[in-house]
Design a protein around this motif. Structure first.
Motif, PDB file in Angstrom:
ATOM      1  N   ALA A 109       0.824  -1.180  -0.111  1.00 38.40           N
ATOM      2  CA  ALA A 109       0.047   0.062   0.074  1.00 38.40           C
ATOM      3  C   ALA A 109       0.931   1.475   0.145  1.00 38.40           C
ATOM      4  O   ALA A 109       0.410   2.325  -0.497  1.00 38.40           O
ATOM      5  CB  ALA A 109      -0.949   0.055   1.244  1.00 38.40           C
ATOM      6  N   THR A 110       2.136   1.134   0.321  1.00 34.49           N
ATOM      7  CA  THR A 110       2.901   2.380   0.494  1.00 34.49           C
ATOM      8  C   THR A 110       2.803   3.129  -0.919  1.00 34.49           C
ATOM      9  O   THR A 110       3.252   2.354  -2.143  1.00 34.49           O
ATOM     10  CB  THR A 110       4.336   2.031   0.634  1.00 34.49           C
ATOM     11  OG1 THR A 110       4.605   1.304   1.966  1.00 34.49           O
ATOM     12  CG2 THR A 110       5.321   3.328   0.620  1.00 34.49           C
ATOM     13  N   THR A 111       2.660   4.309  -1.086  1.00 37.77           N
ATOM     14  CA  THR A 111       2.552   5.022  -2.149  1.00 37.77           C
ATOM     15  C   THR A 111       3.606   5.967  -2.777  1.00 37.77           C
ATOM     16  O   THR A 111       4.012   6.613  -1.740  1.00 37.77           O
ATOM     17  CB  THR A 111       1.197   5.745  -2.215  1.00 37.77           C
ATOM     18  OG1 THR A 111       0.150   4.994  -1.963  1.00 37.77           O
ATOM     19  CG2 THR A 111       0.917   6.489  -3.558  1.00 37.77           C
ATOM     20  N   VAL A 113       4.798   8.988  -4.989  1.00 39.66           N
ATOM     21  CA  VAL A 113       4.325  10.191  -5.661  1.00 39.66           C
ATOM     22  C   VAL A 113       5.266  10.835  -6.569  1.00 39.66           C
ATOM     23  O   VAL A 113       6.218  11.168  -6.079  1.00 39.66           O
ATOM     24  CB  VAL A 113       3.487  11.295  -4.675  1.00 39.66           C
ATOM     25  CG1 VAL A 113       2.878  12.292  -5.733  1.00 39.66           C
ATOM     26  CG2 VAL A 113       2.552  10.726  -3.934  1.00 39.66           C
ATOM     27  N   GLU A 122       0.734   8.672  -9.236  1.00 43.13           N
ATOM     28  CA  GLU A 122       1.175   7.812  -8.033  1.00 43.13           C
ATOM     29  C   GLU A 122       1.386   6.237  -8.583  1.00 43.13           C
ATOM     30  O   GLU A 122       0.532   5.833  -9.421  1.00 43.13           O
ATOM     31  CB  GLU A 122       0.081   8.016  -6.985  1.00 43.13           C
ATOM     32  CG  GLU A 122      -0.130   9.637  -6.532  1.00 43.13           C
ATOM     33  CD  GLU A 122      -1.254   9.371  -5.449  1.00 43.13           C
ATOM     34  OE1 GLU A 122      -1.875   8.422  -5.105  1.00 43.13           O
ATOM     35  OE2 GLU A 122      -1.524  10.591  -4.714  1.00 43.13           O
ATOM     36  N   VAL A 123       2.238   5.623  -7.767  1.00 41.03           N
ATOM     37  CA  VAL A 123       2.237   4.237  -8.021  1.00 41.03           C
ATOM     38  C   VAL A 123       2.258   3.720  -6.651  1.00 41.03           C
ATOM     39  O   VAL A 123       2.904   4.073  -5.732  1.00 41.03           O
ATOM     40  CB  VAL A 123       3.402   3.751  -8.849  1.00 41.03           C
ATOM     41  CG1 VAL A 123       2.876   3.907 -10.381  1.00 41.03           C
ATOM     42  CG2 VAL A 123       4.627   4.373  -8.344  1.00 41.03           C
ATOM     43  N   THR A 124       1.993   2.371  -6.347  1.00 37.44           N
ATOM     44  CA  THR A 124       1.905   1.501  -5.099  1.00 37.44           C
ATOM     45  C   THR A 124       2.944   0.809  -5.135  1.00 37.44           C
ATOM     46  O   THR A 124       3.386   0.299  -6.183  1.00 37.44           O
ATOM     47  CB  THR A 124       0.730   1.156  -4.521  1.00 37.44           C
ATOM     48  OG1 THR A 124       0.457   0.177  -5.537  1.00 37.44           O
ATOM     49  CG2 THR A 124      -0.428   2.240  -4.659  1.00 37.44           C
ATOM     50  N   ASP A 127       1.911  -2.030  -7.270  1.00 36.19           N
ATOM     51  CA  ASP A 127       2.119  -1.687  -8.725  1.00 36.19           C
ATOM     52  C   ASP A 127       3.605  -1.929  -9.180  1.00 36.19           C
ATOM     53  O   ASP A 127       3.617  -2.515 -10.260  1.00 36.19           O
ATOM     54  CB  ASP A 127       1.740  -0.139  -8.985  1.00 36.19           C
ATOM     55  CG  ASP A 127       0.217   0.062  -8.766  1.00 36.19           C
ATOM     56  OD1 ASP A 127      -0.612  -0.808  -8.871  1.00 36.19           O
ATOM     57  OD2 ASP A 127      -0.075   1.339  -8.497  1.00 36.19           O
ATOM     58  N   LEU A 218      11.273   3.810  -2.365  1.00 38.28           N
ATOM     59  CA  LEU A 218      10.365   2.982  -1.673  1.00 38.28           C
ATOM     60  C   LEU A 218      11.007   2.391  -0.443  1.00 38.28           C
ATOM     61  O   LEU A 218      10.490   2.360   0.576  1.00 38.28           O
ATOM     62  CB  LEU A 218       9.974   1.750  -2.605  1.00 38.28           C
ATOM     63  CG  LEU A 218       8.793   0.997  -2.133  1.00 38.28           C
ATOM     64  CD1 LEU A 218       7.487   1.597  -1.684  1.00 38.28           C
ATOM     65  CD2 LEU A 218       8.509  -0.028  -3.082  1.00 38.28           C
ATOM     66  N   GLU A 227       3.980   5.885   4.703  1.00 33.62           N
ATOM     67  CA  GLU A 227       2.982   5.197   3.834  1.00 33.62           C
ATOM     68  C   GLU A 227       2.868   5.983   2.541  1.00 33.62           C
ATOM     69  O   GLU A 227       2.366   5.480   1.509  1.00 33.62           O
ATOM     70  CB  GLU A 227       1.594   4.887   4.602  1.00 33.62           C
ATOM     71  CG  GLU A 227       1.364   4.268   5.604  1.00 33.62           C
ATOM     72  CD  GLU A 227       0.108   4.113   6.244  1.00 33.62           C
ATOM     73  OE1 GLU A 227      -0.715   4.018   5.536  1.00 33.62           O
ATOM     74  OE2 GLU A 227       0.051   4.209   7.453  1.00 33.62           O
ATOM     75  N   ARG A 228       3.573   7.240   2.457  1.00 33.90           N
ATOM     76  CA  ARG A 228       3.568   8.070   1.047  1.00 33.90           C
ATOM     77  C   ARG A 228       4.646   8.710   1.236  1.00 33.90           C
ATOM     78  O   ARG A 228       5.191   9.313   2.029  1.00 33.90           O
ATOM     79  CB  ARG A 228       2.413   8.862   1.490  1.00 33.90           C
ATOM     80  CG  ARG A 228       1.849   9.620  -0.090  1.00 33.90           C
ATOM     81  CD  ARG A 228       0.639  10.395   0.407  1.00 33.90           C
ATOM     82  NE  ARG A 228       0.105  11.225  -0.730  1.00 33.90           N
ATOM     83  CZ  ARG A 228      -0.630  10.557  -1.937  1.00 33.90           C
ATOM     84  NH1 ARG A 228      -1.064   9.628  -1.568  1.00 33.90           N
ATOM     85  NH2 ARG A 228      -0.838  11.078  -2.944  1.00 33.90           N
ATOM     86  N   GLU A 230       7.375  11.042  -1.670  1.00 31.61           N
ATOM     87  CA  GLU A 230       7.451  11.816  -3.092  1.00 31.61           C
ATOM     88  C   GLU A 230       8.747  11.565  -3.623  1.00 31.61           C
ATOM     89  O   GLU A 230       9.637  11.105  -3.145  1.00 31.61           O
ATOM     90  CB  GLU A 230       7.533  13.555  -2.879  1.00 31.61           C
ATOM     91  CG  GLU A 230       6.011  13.757  -2.451  1.00 31.61           C
ATOM     92  CD  GLU A 230       6.088  15.338  -2.237  1.00 31.61           C
ATOM     93  OE1 GLU A 230       7.171  16.122  -2.402  1.00 31.61           O
ATOM     94  OE2 GLU A 230       4.797  15.941  -2.362  1.00 31.61           O
TER      95      GLU A 230
END
Length: 502
Positions: A109-111, A113, A122-124, A127, A218, A227-228, A230
């Motif tokens: 679930a970590t996104t 940006v 955005e990609v997780t 993905d 990541l 969790e998010r 850039e």
């Protein structure tokens, strides 16, 4: 009282003034004692109600609390300590299996940006095909921070390396930001008729988002429990599926094939194949994983196979060698050529096509060879000064006898056993030819077919300056008619034995 009952038919005498068990003197309801006379009625007590059973509530409460304690102790043996975190994921009060699932879900679930050019997409982790050894992390968290050990509660566990599926990540990033990608161009191969060679056209690199930089971002976010995160886009080259070095190596391999292409018998390239013709048989196409696949057309090869017999078949040619009397070879008179017969060619075209596909262009033909017979010719020369003849022997038999003129008494031809040591096609003979001041000398010009066998002594032609032969008249050489001298010149070999005697 209502709880009393009369015993009907009771015998008076049975009492004898004694209270029967279960009986007693009764008291009227007004409290006056009742006499026990003979006419007095007898009363019995009604059955007494049983006392209610004692409730053991405290005992049952104690058993339930004990079981709860046992369950708590048991669970502490399989659960991770409270307050334990792995990469920011709380895994306290979890089993290692549940903790591993939680860690995997957090990473998925970590996104990420994307910012900068092509940003705001955005990609997780899912993905990107991100993965981590979550079970190993969970097992480490339990091993280091079990619930049963309070001293290990409320502690973080370091994150493990995050892996990214490069193909899945590239696909996801390309879909999210297509404007940041340019496609690479594969290297290609082609046959150049002008040089009769294969040439490679280099590949051209493409551009796209650096997957390694995305993975690093990541990884940092996962390790920090974020969790998010850039990511400022970093550009990277994209290699072509078929790189330049593959095309260059394949071209070299193909050109080496063209250099050696042909039908062979042993080491002999019996039927060479023209480079352009061989290339016309081949198809070079892109193969798997950036390689080239080579195939050959058996049908195109067949016409050449049909004409092989004319180039391959030949009759045997026997040979001969000149030897001395001991058998030592002095000269090869005839080399000798083996005979050859082409075998079955029904599968040659298809077999050669399969072989070419593997990179081998030297095809061994099925052929039967007949070795030549090599004849040994043991040759010697005998000069008889008494008969003024020279006889030629081959394998012990005389093949010719010729009239000669040997040396005069003052310049006699030496006797003994000699061997031919040199040849001169033509030269002037006599010291006077080279020294005008020479005394007691002579000069004979253009003496032909000279075969030397002793110092300054030879067989040679004398037709130009002799009118007859058969008697001594030379300066030591063996004079012969020119045709006979020529035959000796050509028939003997260096090392041929010469026996001079009377």
């Amino acid at each position: 009282m209502t709880d009393l009952a009369t015993k009907p038919g009771a015998d008076e005498a049975s009492n004898d003034g004694v209270v029967d068990p279960g009986e007693s003197e009764t008291t009227p309801t007004d409290g006056t004692p009742t006499g026990g006379g003979p006419d007095a009625p007898v009363y019995a007590w009604a059955p007494v109600e049983p006392e209610p059973k004692k409730r053991r509530t405290a005992l049952w409460i104690g058993v339930g609390a004990g079981a709860a304690v046992v369950a708590l102790v048991a669970s502490s043996l399989v659960l991770i300590a409270p307050g334990t975190t792995v990469a920011g994921v709380s895994v306290g009060w979890m089993t290692p299996g549940a903790a591993a699932d939680a860690i995997e879900q957090r990473l998925a679930a970590t996104t990420v940006v994307l910012t900068g050019e092509g940003g705001d997409v955005e990609v997780t982790g899912a993905d990107l095909g991100a993965s981590v050894d979550a079970r190993a992390l969970a097992d480490a968290a339990f091993a280091e921070h079990p619930m049963w050990n309070p001293t290990t509660w409320f502690a973080p566990v370091p994150a493990a390396p995050v892996f990214v599926d490069a193909e899945a990540a590239t696909s996801a990033l390309r879909a999210a930001a297509p404007e940041l990608y340019t496609d690479p161009v594969d290297a290609v191969l082609a046959f150049d008729p002008a040089t009769a060679s294969y040439v490679a056209t280099p590949a051209v690199l493409g551009t796209g988002i650096d997957v390694d930089a995305v993975r690093d971002t990541l990884q940092a976010a996962f390790a920090a429990g974020e969790e998010r995160v850039e990511f400022e886009v970093v550009e990277a080259d994209i290699q072509a599926d078929t790189p330049t070095y593959v095309a260059t190596a394949t071209a070299s391999r193909l050109n080496a094939m063209l250099d050696s292409a042909g039908f062979y018998i042993g080491e002999e390239r019996t039927v060479p194949v023209d480079r352009a013709l061989a290339a016309s048989w081949l198809t070079v196409a892109p193969g798997e994983r950036g390689t080239f696949e080579i195939t050959a057309d058996a049908g195109a090869i067949q016409p050449l196979v049909d004409g092989l017999a004319a180039s391959v078949n030949r009759p045997v040619e026997n040979g001969a060698v000149i030897t001395n009397s001991s058998g030592d070879v002095l000269r090869e008179e005839a080399a000798g050529v083996s005979g050859r017969e082409l075998g079955d060619t029904s599968n040659v075209a298809s077999d050669f096509a399969e072989q070419l596909a593997t990179g081998n262009a030297t095809f061994q033909l099925p052929a039967t060879e007949v070795e030549p017979v090599i004849t040994t010719l043991a040759r010697t020369v005998e000069v008889n000064l008494s008969t003024q003849t020279a006889s030629l022997f081959e394998n012990g038999s005389v093949i010719g006898s010729y009239t000669i003129s040997s040396g005069l008494p003052g310049t006699a031809t030496p006797t003994g056993r000699f061997t031919v040591n040199a040849y001169t096609r033509m030269q002037d003979m006599g010291a006077l030819c080279y020294n005008p001041n020479a005394v007691n000398s002579y000069c004979t010009e253009d003496v032909p077919w000279i075969t030397w066998f002793a110092p300054d002594i030879a067989f040679h032609g004398a037709s130009a300056f002799r009118s007859s032969l058969g008697f001594p008249q030379s300066h030591g050489c063996v004079n012969m008619w020119n045709d006979d001298a020529k035959f000796v010149y050509e028939w003997t070999a260096t090392g041929t034995e010469v026996w001079v005697h009377y």
